[in-house]
Enzyme design. Structure first.
Site, short mmCIF file in Angstrom:
data_model
loop_
_atom_site.label_atom_id
_atom_site.label_comp_id
_atom_site.label_asym_id
_atom_site.label_seq_id
_atom_site.Cartn_x
_atom_site.Cartn_y
_atom_site.Cartn_z
N THR A 60 -2.87 4.39 -4.74
CA THR A 60 -1.56 5.13 -4.13
C THR A 60 -0.30 4.51 -4.78
O THR A 60 0.40 5.63 -5.24
CB THR A 60 -1.60 4.47 -2.78
OG1 THR A 60 -2.78 4.82 -1.92
CG2 THR A 60 -0.34 5.21 -1.99
N MET A 339 2.15 -3.07 4.39
CA MET A 339 1.48 -2.40 3.67
C MET A 339 2.17 -2.13 2.32
O MET A 339 2.95 -1.11 2.18
CB MET A 339 1.18 -0.72 4.10
CG MET A 339 -0.01 -0.90 5.03
SD MET A 339 -0.26 0.77 5.84
CE MET A 339 -1.99 0.66 6.42
N LEU A 340 2.15 -3.15 1.46
CA LEU A 340 2.94 -3.27 0.14
C LEU A 340 2.17 -3.62 -1.13
O LEU A 340 1.20 -4.33 -0.85
CB LEU A 340 4.22 -4.46 0.57
CG LEU A 340 5.19 -4.05 1.46
CD1 LEU A 340 5.89 -5.33 1.70
CD2 LEU A 340 6.11 -2.89 1.19
N ALA A 341 2.48 -2.99 -2.15
CA ALA A 341 1.72 -3.46 -3.43
C ALA A 341 1.73 -4.55 -3.88
O ALA A 341 0.45 -5.29 -4.16
CB ALA A 341 2.51 -2.41 -4.60
N HIS A 465 28.54 -16.12 -13.23
CA HIS A 465 29.79 -15.17 -12.80
C HIS A 465 30.18 -14.42 -14.09
O HIS A 465 30.13 -14.77 -15.37
CB HIS A 465 30.89 -16.17 -12.63
CG HIS A 465 32.15 -15.50 -12.35
ND1 HIS A 465 32.43 -14.80 -11.15
CD2 HIS A 465 33.25 -15.14 -13.04
CE1 HIS A 465 33.47 -14.20 -11.16
NE2 HIS A 465 34.18 -14.32 -12.38
C1 FAD Z 1 5.51 6.98 -1.20
C2 FAD Z 1 5.06 5.75 -1.28
C3 FAD Z 1 6.10 4.79 -1.74
C4 FAD Z 1 5.69 3.54 -1.99
N1 FAD Z 1 6.48 2.53 -2.39
C5 FAD Z 1 6.19 1.39 -2.28
C6 FAD Z 1 7.06 0.33 -3.14
O1 FAD Z 1 7.93 0.77 -3.66
N2 FAD Z 1 6.61 -0.79 -3.03
C7 FAD Z 1 5.52 -1.46 -2.64
O2 FAD Z 1 5.36 -2.69 -2.26
N3 FAD Z 1 4.64 -0.41 -1.95
C8 FAD Z 1 5.04 0.87 -1.84
N4 FAD Z 1 4.08 1.76 -1.34
C9 FAD Z 1 2.75 1.08 -0.39
C10 FAD Z 1 1.66 0.75 -1.76
O3 FAD Z 1 1.55 1.85 -2.45
C11 FAD Z 1 0.52 0.38 -1.09
O4 FAD Z 1 0.94 -1.06 -0.49
C12 FAD Z 1 -0.48 -0.04 -2.16
O5 FAD Z 1 -0.68 1.14 -2.96
C13 FAD Z 1 -1.76 -0.73 -1.50
O6 FAD Z 1 -2.72 -1.09 -2.42
P1 FAD Z 1 -3.91 -1.08 -2.07
O7 FAD Z 1 -4.68 -1.71 -3.51
O8 FAD Z 1 -4.51 -1.68 -1.11
O9 FAD Z 1 -4.54 0.34 -1.96
P2 FAD Z 1 -4.35 1.72 -2.80
O10 FAD Z 1 -3.08 1.52 -4.00
O11 FAD Z 1 -4.28 2.64 -1.77
O12 FAD Z 1 -5.50 1.95 -3.68
C14 FAD Z 1 -6.99 2.01 -3.02
C15 FAD Z 1 -7.88 2.97 -4.04
O13 FAD Z 1 -9.07 2.87 -3.65
C16 FAD Z 1 -9.61 3.85 -3.89
N5 FAD Z 1 -10.81 4.26 -2.77
C17 FAD Z 1 -10.71 4.41 -1.67
N6 FAD Z 1 -12.07 4.60 -0.91
C18 FAD Z 1 -12.91 4.66 -2.19
C19 FAD Z 1 -14.32 4.56 -2.40
N7 FAD Z 1 -15.20 4.64 -1.25
N8 FAD Z 1 -14.95 4.41 -3.73
C20 FAD Z 1 -13.92 4.23 -4.52
N9 FAD Z 1 -12.54 4.24 -4.51
C21 FAD Z 1 -12.22 4.42 -3.50
C22 FAD Z 1 -8.63 5.13 -3.48
O14 FAD Z 1 -8.83 6.24 -4.36
C23 FAD Z 1 -7.30 4.32 -4.35
O15 FAD Z 1 -7.24 4.64 -5.70
C24 FAD Z 1 4.37 3.11 -1.27
C25 FAD Z 1 3.59 4.21 -0.63
C26 FAD Z 1 3.93 5.33 -0.72
C27 FAD Z 1 2.83 6.53 -0.30
#
Ligand code: FAD
Length: 486
Positions: A60, A339-341, A465
């Site tokens: 995401t 839910m943060l990256a 500064h």
């Molecule tokens: C518009 C928007 C803006 C954002 N801005 C920020 C920001 O500025 N800063 C920040 O910290 N966070 C931000 N976030 C939140 C951030 O994107 C998420 O917290 C982060 O991506 C979560 O990481 P993750 O690895 O848990 O999951 P994800 O990034 O959601 O990745 C999960 C992956 O798993 C894959 N997957 C799922 N099921 C399967 C399966 N069965 N088999 C194989 N692959 C699978 C998916 O395709 C996906 O690629 C934002 C979110 C959105 C929607």
């Protein structure tokens, strides 16, 4: 299902082909949680594979989240600045205009370079990758089905579930990603809407609402609660709402969207008071549904192997990111917590280290949170509301950017830094910044808190500064009522 050690042993149909390969770790999902976990595991010598169901890596965050939204926020902020404060600084550029296709292309190029970066890192770290949907068929066995229906089964000692989250939906309202969009559609509008109605005044709603407002849309945000930005310090949220209103965003708080009539060219959005009462109808060209995100575990087979989820669909893990099934771990948006990256990344590192027999750990008390609007909001630690609810006595030190020389030079003096320190020990418990470049300044606060700093420690640290970060030092001085410049 029989497992064939080599596909050549398997009679018949190609689509049912089964190949077994063996790993120390298979990570499911290549978002910031998954890809970082895989890299750390490979660094620690684990034979690692990643399975990703999308065509590109990065999840995401890189494809439809952090990266594209920040590209649009950056460009639209500069556009607005060029049209407002440039003239005040004696820079004449004429009236700027936006070429939307070029703006969207710049955003796409940004996404592409980041996504390719992950691919490069996988190769560099000798991580094997599989494109397809993963399903856990048993502890230690992951089946991967690609787009063409081909199936392979991989064997592994450990599995990390990093499948992230999906957009939360409103009952009875279909997101078509054209007129009624989620954040994904809102990153790709091919025309600036005349009227954009955003449902939800959380971070994503405010960021994308800001983007389209700057590009010319009339933006109204409908929020169920009586305040914006749930979870953010109340004083910061209230002041920020006033700033956004001054910028032209309208708010309808304590209100809910209950239906959208799509039968005409203009959407008719039914808005009711949250507590019930007479509904009104608002017109919009585009409705952005930004009411949050939900954990994504569809098709993963967790139920079949007995992995527990909580009542919100999140995978339950212990303090070591272990699920209740041995050898299966989970990280990122799919488990509890913000839910943060960067939270997902830190959990990815910790999970890899734990699997490799090291002491991986995430400090959940020090996870910064940033709203990338203008001005920005960045915070770490406790809010005043949380400290009051916990009965913890605290001191407040505040310093406004109007009194900061660099902010004045930058013509960006809105906002303040607020430091909350324990009344007895002076330990910093929370830092909240509403102001320009808050995203950069919050790192200092996070490091200070990670090392259990007192406000006195920050106050006695020499700050360059003229910098915006002097406001952090001054807020620390203000905890003991000795700010110099205010
Ligand atoms: C518009 C928007 C803006 C954002 N801005 C920020 C920001 O500025 N800063 C920040 O910290 N966070 C931000 N976030 C939140 C951030 O994107 C998420 O917290 C982060 O991506 C979560 O990481 P993750 O690895 O848990 O999951 P994800 O990034 O959601 O990745 C999960 C992956 O798993 C894959 N997957 C799922 N099921 C399967 C399966 N069965 N088999 C194989 N692959 C699978 C998916 O395709 C996906 O690629 C934002 C979110 C959105 C929607």
């Amino acid at each position: 299902m029989p497992i064939y050690r080599d596909c050549r042993d398997k009679p018949g149909n190609d689509n049912q082909q089964v190949i077994v390969m063996s790993y120390d770790l298979i990570v499911i999902g290549s978002g910031p949680g998954g890809y970082v976990c895989a890299i750390r595991a490979a660094q620690l010598g684990l034979k690692t594979a990643v399975v990703e169901k999308n065509a590109t890596f990065g999840g995401t965050c890189l494809n439809i989240g952090c990266i594209p939204s920040k590209a649009l926020l950056h460009a639209s902020e500069l556009y607005e600045e060029a049209g407002t404060s440039f003239a005040q600084m004696g820079i004449k550029v004429g009236k700027p205009s936006v070429e939307l296709p070029a703006l969207l292309k710049y955003k796409e190029q940004n996404v592409e370079s980041n996504v390719k970066g992950v691919e490069f890192l996988f190769k560099k770290n000798k991580i094997e990758t599989f494109h397809g949907a993963a399903r856990i068929v048993a502890p230690g066995q992951v089946e991967v089905k690609d787009g063409g229906g081909k199936t392979q089964t991989l064997e592994t000692k450990n599995i990390v579930v990093a499948t992230g989250s999906d957009v939360a939906r409103l009952n009875g309202i279909d997101i078509d990603e054209k007129r009624i969009v989620s954040s994904t559609g809102a990153l790709d509008l091919t025309k600036v809407p005349q009227k954009l109605l955003v449902v939800g005044a959380g971070i994503i709603g405010l960021e994308l609402g800001s983007v389209w407002r700057r590009l010319g849309a009339q933006v109204t945000i409908v929020e169920f609660l009586d305040h914006i930005l749930p979870g953010i310090d109340g004083e910061v949220a209230r002041q920020f709402q006033r700033m956004l209103q001054k910028q032209g965003i309208a708010f309808k708080l304590s209100s809910k969207v209950t239906a959208i009539d799509t039968s005409e060219n203009t959407l008719k959005v039914k808005v009711e008071p949250a507590a019930g009462g007479d509904a009104e109808t608002l017109d919009a060209d585009i409705v952005l549904v930004a009411i949050g995100r939900v954990p994504f575990t569809e098709g993963l087979g967790l139920e079949a192997v007995g992995v527990k989820k909580d009542n919100r669909g999140r995978v339950v893990v212990d303090g070591h990111l272990r699920t209740n099934v041995a050898g299966i771990y989970a990280i990122g948006d799919v488990i509890a917590g913000p839910m943060l990256a960067h939270k997902a990344e830190d959990e990815g590192v910790a999970a890899a280290e734990i699997i490799a027999g090291k002491a991986g750990h995430v400090n959940y008390d020090v996870i910064p949170n940033v709203v990338y609007t203008f001005p920005e909001i960045a915070s770490v630690g406790e809010t005043e509301e949380e400290l009051k609810a916990a009965g913890i006595a605290y001191q407040v030190g505040k310093f406004p950017f109007t009194a900061n020389a660099r902010a004045r030079a930058n013509l960006a003096t809105e906002g303040f830094v607020k430091i909350l320190a324990d009344a007895k020990t002076d330990r910093v418990l929370g830092v909240h910044i509403l102001g320009p470049d808050a995203e950069a300044m919050i790192a200092e606060a996070a490091i200070a808190m990670e090392f259990d700093a007192s406000s006195e420690d920050i106050a006695r640290t020499c700050h360059a500064h003229p910098t915006l970060s002097e406001a952090v030092k001054e807020a620390a001085l203000a905890v003991n009522k000795r700010a110099i410049n205010f």
